[in-house]
Design an enzyme around this catalytic site. Structure first.
Site, PDB file in Angstrom:
ATOM      1  CG  HIS A   1     -88.216 -26.355  61.235  1.00 20.67           C
ATOM      2  ND1 HIS A   1     -88.541 -26.716  62.509  1.00 20.67           N
ATOM      3  CD2 HIS A   1     -86.862 -26.210  61.223  1.00 20.67           C
ATOM      4  CE1 HIS A   1     -87.435 -26.805  63.246  1.00 20.67           C
ATOM      5  NE2 HIS A   1     -86.408 -26.489  62.493  1.00 20.67           N
TER       6      HIS A   1
ATOM      7  CG  HIS B   1     -93.567 -32.764  66.210  1.00 20.39           C
ATOM      8  ND1 HIS B   1     -92.471 -33.552  66.432  1.00 20.39           N
ATOM      9  CD2 HIS B   1     -93.159 -31.493  66.397  1.00 20.39           C
ATOM     10  CE1 HIS B   1     -91.448 -32.793  66.759  1.00 20.39           C
ATOM     11  NE2 HIS B   1     -91.833 -31.537  66.738  1.00 20.39           N
TER      12      HIS B   1
ATOM     13  CG  ASP C   1     -94.740 -23.835  65.219  1.00 14.74           C
ATOM     14  OD1 ASP C   1     -94.200 -24.858  64.775  1.00 14.74           O
ATOM     15  OD2 ASP C   1     -94.110 -22.872  65.679  1.00 14.74           O
TER      16      ASP C   1
HETATM   17  C1  SDX Z   1     -91.715 -27.604  64.317  1.00 13.86           C
HETATM   18  O1  SDX Z   1     -88.663 -31.448  64.409  1.00 13.86           O
HETATM   19  C2  SDX Z   1     -88.937 -30.616  65.388  1.00 13.86           C
HETATM   20  O2  SDX Z   1     -88.658 -30.863  66.535  1.00 13.86           O
HETATM   21  C3  SDX Z   1     -89.571 -29.327  64.932  1.00 13.86           C
HETATM   22  C4  SDX Z   1     -90.082 -28.397  66.030  1.00 13.86           C
HETATM   23  C5  SDX Z   1     -88.939 -27.830  66.839  1.00 13.86           C
HETATM   24  O3  SDX Z   1     -89.202 -27.385  67.964  1.00 13.86           O
HETATM   25  O4  SDX Z   1     -87.812 -27.701  66.262  1.00 13.86           O
HETATM   26  O5  SDX Z   1     -90.960 -29.097  66.887  1.00 13.86           O
HETATM   27  C6  SDX Z   1     -90.825 -27.211  65.439  1.00 13.86           C
HETATM   28  O6  SDX Z   1     -91.277 -27.574  63.198  1.00 13.86           O
HETATM   29  C7  SDX Z   1     -93.108 -28.098  64.607  1.00 13.86           C
HETATM   30  C8  SDX Z   1     -93.878 -28.552  63.324  1.00 13.86           C
HETATM   31  C9  SDX Z   1     -94.431 -27.296  62.650  1.00 13.86           C
HETATM   32  N1  SDX Z   1     -94.968 -27.606  61.324  1.00 13.86           N
HETATM   33  C10 SDX Z   1     -96.292 -27.566  61.076  1.00 13.86           C
HETATM   34  O7  SDX Z   1     -97.140 -27.364  61.941  1.00 13.86           O
HETATM   35  C11 SDX Z   1     -96.661 -27.752  59.612  1.00 13.86           C
HETATM   36  C12 SDX Z   1     -97.809 -28.760  59.481  1.00 13.86           C
HETATM   37  N2  SDX Z   1     -97.328 -30.071  59.862  1.00 13.86           N
HETATM   38  C13 SDX Z   1     -96.869 -30.955  58.786  1.00 13.86           C
HETATM   39  O8  SDX Z   1     -96.235 -30.316  57.730  1.00 13.86           O
HETATM   40  C14 SDX Z   1     -96.181 -32.224  59.322  1.00 13.86           C
HETATM   41  O9  SDX Z   1     -96.983 -32.727  60.319  1.00 13.86           O
HETATM   42  C15 SDX Z   1     -94.755 -32.162  59.809  1.00 13.86           C
HETATM   43  C16 SDX Z   1     -93.837 -31.547  58.812  1.00 13.86           C
HETATM   44  C17 SDX Z   1     -94.692 -31.396  61.083  1.00 13.86           C
HETATM   45  C18 SDX Z   1     -94.291 -33.609  60.089  1.00 13.86           C
HETATM   46  O10 SDX Z   1     -94.199 -34.238  58.856  1.00 13.86           O
HETATM   47  P1  SDX Z   1     -93.838 -35.806  58.750  1.00 13.86           P
HETATM   48  O11 SDX Z   1     -93.377 -36.351  60.048  1.00 13.86           O
HETATM   49  O12 SDX Z   1     -92.948 -35.959  57.564  1.00 13.86           O
HETATM   50  O13 SDX Z   1     -95.262 -36.466  58.521  1.00 13.86           O
HETATM   51  P2  SDX Z   1     -95.800 -36.813  57.128  1.00 13.86           P
HETATM   52  O14 SDX Z   1     -95.686 -35.629  56.227  1.00 13.86           O
HETATM   53  O15 SDX Z   1     -95.175 -38.099  56.696  1.00 13.86           O
HETATM   54  O16 SDX Z   1     -97.355 -37.030  57.444  1.00 13.86           O
HETATM   55  C19 SDX Z   1     -97.839 -38.299  57.839  1.00 13.86           C
HETATM   56  C20 SDX Z   1     -99.310 -38.294  57.358  1.00 13.86           C
HETATM   57  C21 SDX Z   1     -99.448 -37.930  55.879  1.00 13.86           C
HETATM   58  O17 SDX Z   1    -100.653 -38.522  55.435  1.00 13.86           O
HETATM   59  P3  SDX Z   1    -100.565 -39.944  54.621  1.00 13.86           P
HETATM   60  O18 SDX Z   1     -99.632 -39.699  53.445  1.00 13.86           O
HETATM   61  O19 SDX Z   1    -100.018 -40.946  55.615  1.00 13.86           O
HETATM   62  O20 SDX Z   1    -102.002 -40.219  54.188  1.00 13.86           O
HETATM   63  O21 SDX Z   1    -100.019 -37.260  58.076  1.00 13.86           O
HETATM   64  C22 SDX Z   1    -100.470 -36.273  57.149  1.00 13.86           C
HETATM   65  C23 SDX Z   1     -99.641 -36.433  55.888  1.00 13.86           C
HETATM   66  O22 SDX Z   1    -100.361 -35.980  54.759  1.00 13.86           O
HETATM   67  N3  SDX Z   1    -100.220 -34.968  57.807  1.00 13.86           N
HETATM   68  C24 SDX Z   1    -101.081 -33.954  57.792  1.00 13.86           C
HETATM   69  C25 SDX Z   1    -100.467 -32.962  58.583  1.00 13.86           C
HETATM   70  N4  SDX Z   1     -99.280 -33.382  59.018  1.00 13.86           N
HETATM   71  C26 SDX Z   1     -99.128 -34.636  58.528  1.00 13.86           C
HETATM   72  N5  SDX Z   1    -102.299 -33.793  57.200  1.00 13.86           N
HETATM   73  C27 SDX Z   1    -102.906 -32.594  57.412  1.00 13.86           C
HETATM   74  N6  SDX Z   1    -102.383 -31.593  58.168  1.00 13.86           N
HETATM   75  C28 SDX Z   1    -101.180 -31.737  58.763  1.00 13.86           C
HETATM   76  N7  SDX Z   1    -100.654 -30.742  59.493  1.00 13.86           N
END
Ligand code: SDX
Length: 429
Positions: A265, A306, A364
């Site tokens: 997050h 996201h 971010d």
């Molecule tokens: C913020 O919610 C909000 O509005 C938050 C925010 C706000 O203003 O409040 O926007 C702020 O938190 C932005 C996000 C910051 N976080 C990151 O940058 C951390 C990296 N991102 C990931 O951890 C992830 O993308 C999330 C947590 C942001 C979203 O996670 P989801 O929606 O639960 O997606 P998921 O984990 O189910 O991923 C779907 C697929 C998976 O692969 P498969 O299992 O389908 O094969 O995408 C992959 C994940 O492994 N994936 C990534 C990835 N993000 C998702 N693979 C590599 N790198 C990534 N960053």
């Protein structure tokens, strides 16, 4: 009043008509509350398809990359408004007139100081404490000082607490930084704007008189605006759930800060800069993309992906432009981290793994580079995020508390544990 209904055929042979409500923007919602009486719960870990509340504050269209604060686009607000005007908008629902804006800023300025006793809280921490750990503590401790504004059912108390939180978080955030550096605290200055005052409290030194660079002040103000609110994200949902029990607003915001700290997050901005530093050079990008694609490797590309945005995060687009402007001003446009970030974004957006999963840079991805260029250390990045998001948390909290049928949030579960069994005395185990 429902706009239409959805018929659900239940495993027990009954069918049930569930009300469907139509929003002003976004998805229709199906009201599933009647399912409890039929002996069913819905199941939605991570709330992938759950509307936990009704709100009029922020709208996100993840497919189109749209973000609106009270109907105004984030692009227009970042370009034509400023942070305290956005605070007024989020809190009240409308943009202020010139006079309303001046009165609002004056009220903020009346609350920027913190009680001298709060200074002693800092002395309990080691100088190398993470500033977010200090921030969670001192914001939560505010409820020990403001007994005169804790009646959450009194609109005046809610308003006073909102102003105290929005006005004091920059002071407390700067104090976290100054304490960790061993520098003296700097008092707020009422003649300065909100963002100029923050940078002054962060970097002003008693040994010489210098004012924050206006370009950096504008960049800081824009970063605050971009982070101000974001619908029902994890930390906002934390604030709402904490507030639903009647907890005081300072405790609720402290809970939101704790939730924001996670690297999935708000902690992603610090994690993203660490990642860019670890990558170090454009030539190393393919190796890190392999790690991100590898299911057996926990590494994720910080600043990418996201839950809601599956096209692009409009904040990242504005942030990228601001990044260019700040680095140009700082004569740092060949900043190696920025070059790595630009290359990483380009390569990732052409990569099948990221395209198929609709992974784009989020808010971010670029913010850390700008904050670094402004002179803010990595461990302060999420504190900056918390500072900006406080107005969103307070606005959402106040909206929830004002609801006539507001009740405590209490989700249920899918229980897969042991059925009831007889206790086994020690001698028989
Ligand atoms: C913020 O919610 C909000 O509005 C938050 C925010 C706000 O203003 O409040 O926007 C702020 O938190 C932005 C996000 C910051 N976080 C990151 O940058 C951390 C990296 N991102 C990931 O951890 C992830 O993308 C999330 C947590 C942001 C979203 O996670 P989801 O929606 O639960 O997606 P998921 O984990 O189910 O991923 C779907 C697929 C998976 O692969 P498969 O299992 O389908 O094969 O995408 C992959 C994940 O492994 N994936 C990534 C990835 N993000 C998702 N693979 C590599 N790198 C990534 N960053």
């Amino acid at each position: 009043m429902a706009d239409e209904s959805a018929k659900l055929l239940l495993p027990n042979g009954n069918s049930i008509d569930l009300p469907v409500y139509r929003p002003s923007e976004g998805f229709d919602v199906i009201d599933i509350r009647a399912l409890g009486k039929e002996g069913y719960f819905t199941y939605d870990p991570g709330f992938m398809a759950t509307a936990a509340c009704e709100s009029k504050i922020t709208y996100i269209d993840g497919g189109k990359g749209i973000l609106l604060y009270r109907g105004y686009s984030i692009e227009e607000l970042a370009d034509q408004s400023d942070f305290t005007e956005v605070c007024y908008l989020l809190l009240t629902g409308n943009l202020p007139s010139e006079q309303e804006k001046q009165e609002f800023n004056d009220k903020i300025n009346n609350h920027t100081m913190v009680h001298e006793q709060i200074h002693t809280f800092f002395n309990g921490f080691r100088r190398d404490a993470h500033p977010m750990a200090i921030m969670v503590a001192v914001v939560g401790a505010m409820s020990a000082f403001y007994h005169d504004s804790l009646d959450i059912n009194d609109p005046e108390h809610r308003s006073t607490s909102a102003f105290r939180l929005i006005a004091k978080v920059p002071t407390l955030a700067a104090m976290c930084y100054r304490y960790c550096c061993g520098h003296p605290f700097v008092h707020p200055r009422n003649e300065m704007s909100y963002s100029e005052n923050f940078l002054n409290m962060m970097f002003s030194m008693p040994s010489h008189d210098d004012k924050p660079d206006p370009v950096l002040v504008k960049a800081m103000d824009r970063i605050f605006t971009l982070h101000a609110d974001h619908e029902q994200n994890a930390s906002t949902s934390t604030v709402r759930l904490a507030g639903s029990s009647g907890a005081n607003p300072f405790a609720c915001i402290a809970a939101g800060i704790a939730s924001l700290w996670g690297p999935a997050h708000g902690g992603a901005n610090e994690a993203c800069l660490n990642m860019l530093e670890e990558i170090g050079h454009v030539d190393n990008i393919p190796e890190y993309l392999d790690k991100a694609r590898d299911k057996n490797d926990p590494f994720r590309l910080m600043g990418f992906g996201h839950r809601v945005y599956k096209n692009f995060d409009p904040r990242a687009t504005v942030m990228r432009t601001t990044c260019h402007e700040v680095l140009e001003t700082m004569n740092a446009h060949d900043d190696p981290l920025f070059q790595v970030a630009l290359a990483l974004e380009k390569i990732a957006l052409e990569d099948e793994y990221f395209i198929s999963r609709k992974l784009y840079p989020n808010v971010d991805f670029y913010s850390g580079i700008i904050l670094s260029a402004i002179g803010i250390p990595k461990n302060m990045f999420t504190v900056i995020f918390a500072l900006a998001r406080t107005v969103g948390w307070v606005s959402q909290w106040s909206e929830m508390i004002s609801e006539p049928d507001q009740r405590i949030g209490r989700p249920r579960q899918l229980y897969t544990g042991e059925k009831q069994r007889t206790f086994v005395p020690m001698e028989d185990r």
